[in-house]
Design a protein around this motif. Sequence first.
Motif, PDB file in Angstrom:
ATOM      1  N   ASN A 178       0.844  -1.196   0.000  1.00 31.13           N
ATOM      2  CA  ASN A 178       0.000   0.000   0.000  1.00 31.13           C
ATOM      3  C   ASN A 178       0.885   1.254   0.000  1.00 31.13           C
ATOM      4  OD1 ASN A 178      -1.942   1.948   0.319  1.00 31.13           O
ATOM      5  ND2 ASN A 178      -2.826   1.109   2.181  1.00 31.13           N
ATOM      6  N   PHE A 179       1.236   1.740  -1.191  1.00 34.66           N
ATOM      7  CA  PHE A 179       2.149   2.870  -1.320  1.00 34.66           C
ATOM      8  C   PHE A 179       1.420   4.213  -1.453  1.00 34.66           C
ATOM      9  CE2 PHE A 179       4.502  -0.707  -3.459  1.00 34.66           C
ATOM     10  CZ  PHE A 179       5.395  -0.926  -2.410  1.00 34.66           C
ATOM     11  N   PHE A 180       0.079   4.203  -1.392  1.00 32.48           N
ATOM     12  CA  PHE A 180      -0.661   5.433  -1.660  1.00 32.48           C
ATOM     13  C   PHE A 180      -1.527   5.861  -0.482  1.00 32.48           C
ATOM     14  CE2 PHE A 180      -3.239   1.897  -3.030  1.00 32.48           C
ATOM     15  CZ  PHE A 180      -2.445   1.217  -3.943  1.00 32.48           C
ATOM     16  N   GLY A 181      -1.299   5.317   0.695  1.00 29.41           N
ATOM     17  CA  GLY A 181      -1.927   5.808   1.912  1.00 29.41           C
ATOM     18  C   GLY A 181      -3.418   5.591   2.026  1.00 29.41           C
ATOM     19  N   ALA A 182      -3.991   4.727   1.211  1.00 25.84           N
ATOM     20  CA  ALA A 182      -5.423   4.441   1.283  1.00 25.84           C
ATOM     21  C   ALA A 182      -5.658   3.307   2.279  1.00 25.84           C
ATOM     22  CB  ALA A 182      -5.955   4.070  -0.097  1.00 25.84           C
ATOM     23  N   SER A 183      -6.922   2.936   2.463  1.00 22.78           N
ATOM     24  CA  SER A 183      -7.244   1.805   3.321  1.00 22.78           C
ATOM     25  C   SER A 183      -6.765   0.510   2.662  1.00 22.78           C
ATOM     26  CB  SER A 183      -8.753   1.735   3.564  1.00 22.78           C
ATOM     27  OG  SER A 183      -9.435   1.526   2.338  1.00 22.78           O
ATOM     28  N   THR A 184      -6.647  -0.545   3.451  1.00 21.73           N
ATOM     29  CA  THR A 184      -6.154  -1.815   2.925  1.00 21.73           C
ATOM     30  C   THR A 184      -7.079  -2.375   1.852  1.00 21.73           C
ATOM     31  OG1 THR A 184      -5.165  -2.295   5.077  1.00 21.73           O
ATOM     32  CG2 THR A 184      -5.406  -4.137   3.568  1.00 21.73           C
ATOM     33  N   ILE A 185      -8.390  -2.231   2.045  1.00 24.48           N
ATOM     34  CA  ILE A 185      -9.334  -2.765   1.056  1.00 24.48           C
ATOM     35  C   ILE A 185      -9.202  -2.026  -0.273  1.00 24.48           C
ATOM     36  CG2 ILE A 185     -11.245  -1.268   1.821  1.00 24.48           C
ATOM     37  CD1 ILE A 185     -13.160  -3.546   1.154  1.00 24.48           C
ATOM     38  N   SER A 186      -8.927  -0.720  -0.226  1.00 24.06           N
ATOM     39  CA  SER A 186      -8.737   0.039  -1.467  1.00 24.06           C
ATOM     40  C   SER A 186      -7.460  -0.378  -2.176  1.00 24.06           C
ATOM     41  CB  SER A 186      -8.716   1.544  -1.171  1.00 24.06           C
ATOM     42  OG  SER A 186      -9.957   1.984  -0.667  1.00 24.06           O
ATOM     43  N   ALA A 187      -6.408  -0.678  -1.384  1.00 21.05           N
ATOM     44  CA  ALA A 187      -5.158  -1.163  -1.975  1.00 21.05           C
ATOM     45  C   ALA A 187      -5.390  -2.513  -2.661  1.00 21.05           C
ATOM     46  CB  ALA A 187      -4.081  -1.288  -0.902  1.00 21.05           C
ATOM     47  N   PHE A 188      -6.165  -3.385  -1.997  1.00 23.80           N
ATOM     48  CA  PHE A 188      -6.485  -4.690  -2.585  1.00 23.80           C
ATOM     49  C   PHE A 188      -7.239  -4.509  -3.903  1.00 23.80           C
ATOM     50  CE2 PHE A 188      -9.518  -8.137  -3.259  1.00 23.80           C
ATOM     51  CZ  PHE A 188      -8.688  -9.250  -3.238  1.00 23.80           C
ATOM     52  N   ILE A 189      -8.235  -3.628  -3.906  1.00 18.83           N
ATOM     53  CA  ILE A 189      -9.020  -3.371  -5.118  1.00 18.83           C
ATOM     54  C   ILE A 189      -8.119  -2.856  -6.236  1.00 18.83           C
ATOM     55  CG2 ILE A 189     -10.767  -1.826  -6.104  1.00 18.83           C
ATOM     56  CD1 ILE A 189     -12.287  -2.082  -3.420  1.00 18.83           C
ATOM     57  N   PHE A 190      -7.182  -1.952  -5.891  1.00 18.75           N
ATOM     58  CA  PHE A 190      -6.265  -1.403  -6.899  1.00 18.75           C
ATOM     59  C   PHE A 190      -5.475  -2.520  -7.581  1.00 18.75           C
ATOM     60  CE2 PHE A 190      -1.869  -0.135  -7.849  1.00 18.75           C
ATOM     61  CZ  PHE A 190      -2.090   0.830  -8.822  1.00 18.75           C
ATOM     62  N   TYR A 191      -4.922  -3.441  -6.792  1.00 24.92           N
ATOM     63  CA  TYR A 191      -4.097  -4.504  -7.379  1.00 24.92           C
ATOM     64  C   TYR A 191      -4.930  -5.527  -8.144  1.00 24.92           C
ATOM     65  CZ  TYR A 191       0.001  -2.638  -5.076  1.00 24.92           C
ATOM     66  OH  TYR A 191       1.036  -1.811  -4.704  1.00 24.92           O
ATOM     67  N   ARG A 192      -6.189  -5.720  -7.743  1.00 25.69           N
ATOM     68  CA  ARG A 192      -7.063  -6.590  -8.524  1.00 25.69           C
ATOM     69  C   ARG A 192      -7.380  -5.946  -9.884  1.00 25.69           C
ATOM     70  NH1 ARG A 192      -7.393 -11.275  -8.907  1.00 25.69           N
ATOM     71  NH2 ARG A 192      -9.637 -11.444  -9.270  1.00 25.69           N
ATOM     72  N   ILE A 193      -7.539  -4.624  -9.895  1.00 28.63           N
ATOM     73  CA  ILE A 193      -7.777  -3.922 -11.157  1.00 28.63           C
ATOM     74  C   ILE A 193      -6.554  -4.019 -12.062  1.00 28.63           C
ATOM     75  CG2 ILE A 193      -8.153  -1.647 -12.198  1.00 28.63           C
ATOM     76  CD1 ILE A 193      -9.990  -0.983  -9.837  1.00 28.63           C
ATOM     77  N   VAL A 194      -5.353  -3.921 -11.469  1.00 27.39           N
ATOM     78  CA  VAL A 194      -4.111  -4.080 -12.243  1.00 27.39           C
ATOM     79  C   VAL A 194      -4.086  -5.456 -12.916  1.00 27.39           C
ATOM     80  CG1 VAL A 194      -1.599  -4.343 -12.054  1.00 27.39           C
ATOM     81  CG2 VAL A 194      -2.749  -2.439 -10.906  1.00 27.39           C
ATOM     82  N   GLY A 195      -4.430  -6.501 -12.149  1.00 28.25           N
ATOM     83  CA  GLY A 195      -4.493  -7.848 -12.725  1.00 28.25           C
ATOM     84  C   GLY A 195      -5.549  -7.939 -13.808  1.00 28.25           C
ATOM     85  N   GLY A 196      -6.673  -7.239 -13.606  1.00 28.50           N
ATOM     86  CA  GLY A 196      -7.730  -7.238 -14.610  1.00 28.50           C
ATOM     87  C   GLY A 196      -7.275  -6.625 -15.920  1.00 28.50           C
ATOM     88  N   ILE A 197      -6.451  -5.584 -15.849  1.00 24.38           N
ATOM     89  CA  ILE A 197      -5.906  -4.989 -17.081  1.00 24.38           C
ATOM     90  C   ILE A 197      -5.080  -6.042 -17.830  1.00 24.38           C
ATOM     91  CG2 ILE A 197      -4.350  -3.224 -18.019  1.00 24.38           C
ATOM     92  CD1 ILE A 197      -5.153  -1.432 -15.641  1.00 24.38           C
TER      93      ILE A 197
END
Length: 535
Positions: A178-197
């Motif tokens: 989590n390099f962007f200071g968001a909540s853990t669930i938001s960090a998880f969502i971000f990386y799932r979106i990266v995988g989706g791309i």
Amino acid sequence: MTQTQTQGSTLFIIGITLVATLGGLLFGYDTAVISGATEALKVFFVTPLESDSALALQVLGEYKIIISICFIVVSSLISSFMFRMYGKQKGIIYSSILILAGIVIWYTQFWVSVNELTENTLNSINGFTISSAIIGCVIGGSICGYVSQRLGRKRGLVLAAVLFTISAVGSAMPEIMNFFGASTISAFIFYRIVGGIGVGIASMLSPMYIAEIAPAKYRGTLVSANQFAIVFGMLVVYFVNYTISLNGDANWLNEIGWRYMFASETIPAFIFLVMLYFVPESPRYLIMKSREEEAESVLNKIVGTIKAPQLMADIKESLKEKNAPWLTFGGLIITIGVLLSVFQQFVGINVVLYYAAEIFRNLGSSTGDALYQTIIVGAINLIFTVLAIFTVDKFGRKPLMIIGGVGMGICMFALGAAFYYNQLGLVALFAMLGYVAFFAMSWGPVTWVLLSEIFPNSIRSAMSLAVAAQWIANMIVSWTFPMMNDNSWLTGMFNHGFSYWIYGAMGILSAIFVWKVVPETKGKTLEEMGRLWKK
């Protein structure tokens, strides 16, 4: 000169096809890995929000921002399609109307209304967390054409492999990554979106690369191998999830085990990344970029030195073909392409693939047994996909699609009735497995066959609209299932059966749609399809 030099190397063709199909395997792996972690993600990310008001407020704010960004992305995508269909002037008018209507709906039904953590909001956050990778798929699918043109087919697949790896690590360790200071669930969502791309890119580039590298007489079989690889990737991850679940109890799985599930993707992703180093670039792309000596070298290995010059000439000639406006053949072909994609998702298949373990738990299975039973789902999916591959050219597209739609509808009505009457035994199990079998032999692979055949060469790029519609429909179904399945009022009224009846109705409607509207493409060339649409 050896026979291999004059006729091409079959072993070389098979080798590079197997490497390319790893993209399909990762597509299946990444989309199905979530099935073993749905309950764990709910317990780890969503349940704590009920008791921690400060965290709930932060997550709610971030959730609204993330959904708003997703709305902007999808709106931009739809606007680009409007320009491709209607041209600049009408495109501006129609996209403006749609965006304005979307803003009104977004503001009144989401931004203003979602201000407290109600049961429906929690279910919505849970559903979006599980299905968030699909937003990445929409993005990846929409930029894939640009990636394939700028980076090439091979380097595009390398990019997908890198994104798969980043997603696997980030999803497994969202606190650390989590390099962007968001909540853990938001960090998880971000990386799932990266995988989706990565999934979105691989979903188009893998079959594109195989089609461009394969000789014509093997192309159908080798491209079908990509669909097989997708389903095989799902089966593999079901085995992996079950094996991981054996290392601890439900509490361990909810706290630690789900991390291993996502981290396991780094192994096939790294293998894919390494193997791509040894395969050549597509000869079509090389010729497009005026790298003719490299293209000739690759073609010599594929078809041999005798046929390579003529094939190079054919590729050069095909590259001269101009892209026509998408509505050149009227709006019906676009409507059929979009509705084929939408129905493929609205019948509820990804509910089964993503939430299989949860469905089995609702049927009364323990977590371990539920994950074991998902292996059966994967095996049925694989077996009947192979059946479709071997029968689609024999029986035709329409009969398989109609039989599959009716069969799925009956099975989903039966599954919903089993929940409603609380008869959660073998009838419910066979209804679910029967549904998977009917989908795998029809709407799973055959939809892609139809989409690749109904669009004439001059508007083949319009297929991207159908693919985007498929991912958006996937997102809607995957997101809304927890909202229906976990809703207290619906559960009290229908005992978890409501959503399955909705999918059953979609199965029947899909069969009627194919029967009444979709033309049979079996045995027709793309040129014949073009003449058909002109009529």
